[in-house]
Motif scaffolding. Structure first.
Motif, short mmCIF file in Angstrom:
data_model
loop_
_atom_site.label_atom_id
_atom_site.label_comp_id
_atom_site.label_asym_id
_atom_site.label_seq_id
_atom_site.Cartn_x
_atom_site.Cartn_y
_atom_site.Cartn_z
N ALA A 159 -2.20 6.30 -0.04
CA ALA A 159 -3.50 5.63 0.03
C ALA A 159 -3.92 5.34 1.46
O ALA A 159 -4.99 4.79 1.69
CB ALA A 159 -3.45 4.33 -0.76
N ARG A 204 -16.74 0.85 -0.13
CA ARG A 204 -16.79 1.67 -1.36
C ARG A 204 -16.83 0.77 -2.60
O ARG A 204 -17.59 1.00 -3.53
CB ARG A 204 -15.57 2.59 -1.39
CG ARG A 204 -15.37 3.33 -2.69
CD ARG A 204 -14.05 4.12 -2.61
NE ARG A 204 -13.65 4.68 -3.86
CZ ARG A 204 -13.91 5.92 -4.26
NH1 ARG A 204 -14.60 6.73 -3.50
NH2 ARG A 204 -13.47 6.35 -5.42
N TYR A 205 -16.01 -0.26 -2.59
CA TYR A 205 -15.91 -1.15 -3.74
C TYR A 205 -17.07 -2.14 -3.77
O TYR A 205 -17.51 -2.55 -4.85
CB TYR A 205 -14.56 -1.87 -3.72
CG TYR A 205 -13.46 -0.86 -3.53
CD1 TYR A 205 -13.15 0.06 -4.53
CD2 TYR A 205 -12.78 -0.76 -2.32
CE1 TYR A 205 -12.19 1.04 -4.33
CE2 TYR A 205 -11.81 0.19 -2.12
CZ TYR A 205 -11.53 1.10 -3.12
OH TYR A 205 -10.58 2.08 -2.93
N ASP A 217 -7.66 3.59 -6.98
CA ASP A 217 -7.56 4.31 -5.72
C ASP A 217 -6.27 4.01 -4.96
O ASP A 217 -5.72 4.87 -4.29
CB ASP A 217 -8.74 3.96 -4.80
CG ASP A 217 -10.05 4.55 -5.27
OD1 ASP A 217 -10.03 5.43 -6.15
OD2 ASP A 217 -11.10 4.11 -4.77
N ASN A 218 -5.81 2.76 -5.03
CA ASN A 218 -4.72 2.31 -4.16
C ASN A 218 -3.42 2.01 -4.90
O ASN A 218 -2.40 1.74 -4.26
CB ASN A 218 -5.15 1.07 -3.38
CG ASN A 218 -6.34 1.35 -2.50
OD1 ASN A 218 -6.24 2.09 -1.54
ND2 ASN A 218 -7.49 0.79 -2.85
N SER A 219 -3.44 2.02 -6.21
CA SER A 219 -2.25 1.73 -7.03
C SER A 219 -1.61 0.39 -6.68
O SER A 219 -0.39 0.24 -6.70
CB SER A 219 -1.20 2.84 -6.88
OG SER A 219 -1.75 4.07 -7.25
N THR A 235 0.83 -1.19 0.00
CA THR A 235 0.00 0.00 0.00
C THR A 235 0.87 1.25 0.00
O THR A 235 1.69 1.44 0.90
CB THR A 235 -0.90 0.03 1.25
OG1 THR A 235 -1.64 -1.19 1.31
CG2 THR A 235 -1.87 1.19 1.20
N LEU A 292 -11.51 -0.21 -9.71
CA LEU A 292 -11.60 1.01 -8.89
C LEU A 292 -10.64 0.92 -7.71
O LEU A 292 -10.02 1.91 -7.32
CB LEU A 292 -13.02 1.23 -8.40
CG LEU A 292 -14.03 1.59 -9.49
CD1 LEU A 292 -15.44 1.60 -8.94
CD2 LEU A 292 -13.69 2.94 -10.09
N PHE A 293 -10.51 -0.28 -7.13
CA PHE A 293 -9.55 -0.48 -6.05
C PHE A 293 -8.13 -0.19 -6.57
O PHE A 293 -7.36 0.49 -5.90
CB PHE A 293 -9.63 -1.93 -5.53
CG PHE A 293 -8.76 -2.19 -4.34
CD1 PHE A 293 -9.29 -2.14 -3.06
CD2 PHE A 293 -7.41 -2.48 -4.48
CE1 PHE A 293 -8.49 -2.37 -1.95
CE2 PHE A 293 -6.60 -2.70 -3.39
CZ PHE A 293 -7.14 -2.64 -2.11
N GLN A 342 -7.61 4.69 2.88
CA GLN A 342 -8.42 5.90 2.77
C GLN A 342 -9.86 5.55 2.41
O GLN A 342 -10.79 6.17 2.89
CB GLN A 342 -7.87 6.80 1.66
CG GLN A 342 -6.85 7.78 2.12
CD GLN A 342 -6.44 8.69 0.98
OE1 GLN A 342 -6.53 8.34 -0.18
NE2 GLN A 342 -5.97 9.86 1.33
N TYR A 343 -10.00 4.57 1.55
CA TYR A 343 -11.33 4.16 1.10
C TYR A 343 -11.62 2.77 1.65
O TYR A 343 -10.91 1.82 1.33
CB TYR A 343 -11.40 4.13 -0.43
CG TYR A 343 -11.08 5.44 -1.07
CD1 TYR A 343 -11.96 6.50 -0.98
CD2 TYR A 343 -9.89 5.63 -1.75
CE1 TYR A 343 -11.67 7.73 -1.55
CE2 TYR A 343 -9.59 6.84 -2.34
CZ TYR A 343 -10.49 7.89 -2.23
OH TYR A 343 -10.19 9.09 -2.81
#
Length: 161
Positions: A11, A24-25, A73-75, A7, A69-70, A19-20
């Motif tokens: 993030a 969310r996912y 958001d998190n690379s 991580t 999307l994950f 963070q998310y």
């Protein structure tokens, strides 16, 4: 540990958590699943009958889209624990959606149609229904694991070059 699962500091929130949150996912998974399923229902309404495998593909691709999307958001890829949580929670969401849709369909039907629809349930032994449901859950779990797993890993590898 492989960098694909590490991580990045950007993030993480102040407490070191994501963070998310995974919710969310899971919401996104639910939205994708409902949208793709509605499209499949519309195709059927216009006489374009889709094969049964389409339901599993909808499940896998909904997981993959949520997983993308994950990645954005998190690379990184979800860790094994995150992936298991996504698969488990998505499976629970699908089961709840299935029960809710079935209840709405039964409530909307007339008494005669409801009796005709439920007649096979009463004619087959419960252990047969238990096996059918178990088989469906296992196949759905496999589709979710594929969507959040190898499909997402291939996407991540392509993004990295």
């Amino acid at each position: 540990m492989d960098d694909a699962y590490k991580t990045p500091a950007a993030a993480l929130d102040a407490d070191g958590g994501l963070q998310y949150p995974l919710s969310r996912y899971l919401w996104r998974f639910s939205m994708f699943y409902v949208a793709f399923s509605a499209a499949d229902i519309l195709l059927a309404a216009f006489g374009l009958d889709t094969p049964g495998i389409v339901g599993l593909l909808i499940t896998a691709f909904s997981a993959w889209f949520a997983g993308r999307l994950f990645l954005a958001d998190n690379s990184r890829l979800p860790t094994a624990d995150e992936r298991r949580a996504l698969v488990r929670r998505s499976l629970v969401i699908l089961l709840m959606l299935s029960v809710a849709i079935y209840a709405v369909v039964l409530a909307a039907m007339g008494e005669e149609a409801r009796v005709q629809m439920l007649q096979p349930v009463s004619e087959m032994p419960m252990w047969v229904w238990a096996l059918i449901i178990l088989f469906g859950v296992v196949i759905t779990w496999a589709a979710l694991a594929w969507g959040y797993g190898s499909m997402l890993e291939k996407t991540f590898k392509k993004q990295r070059g």
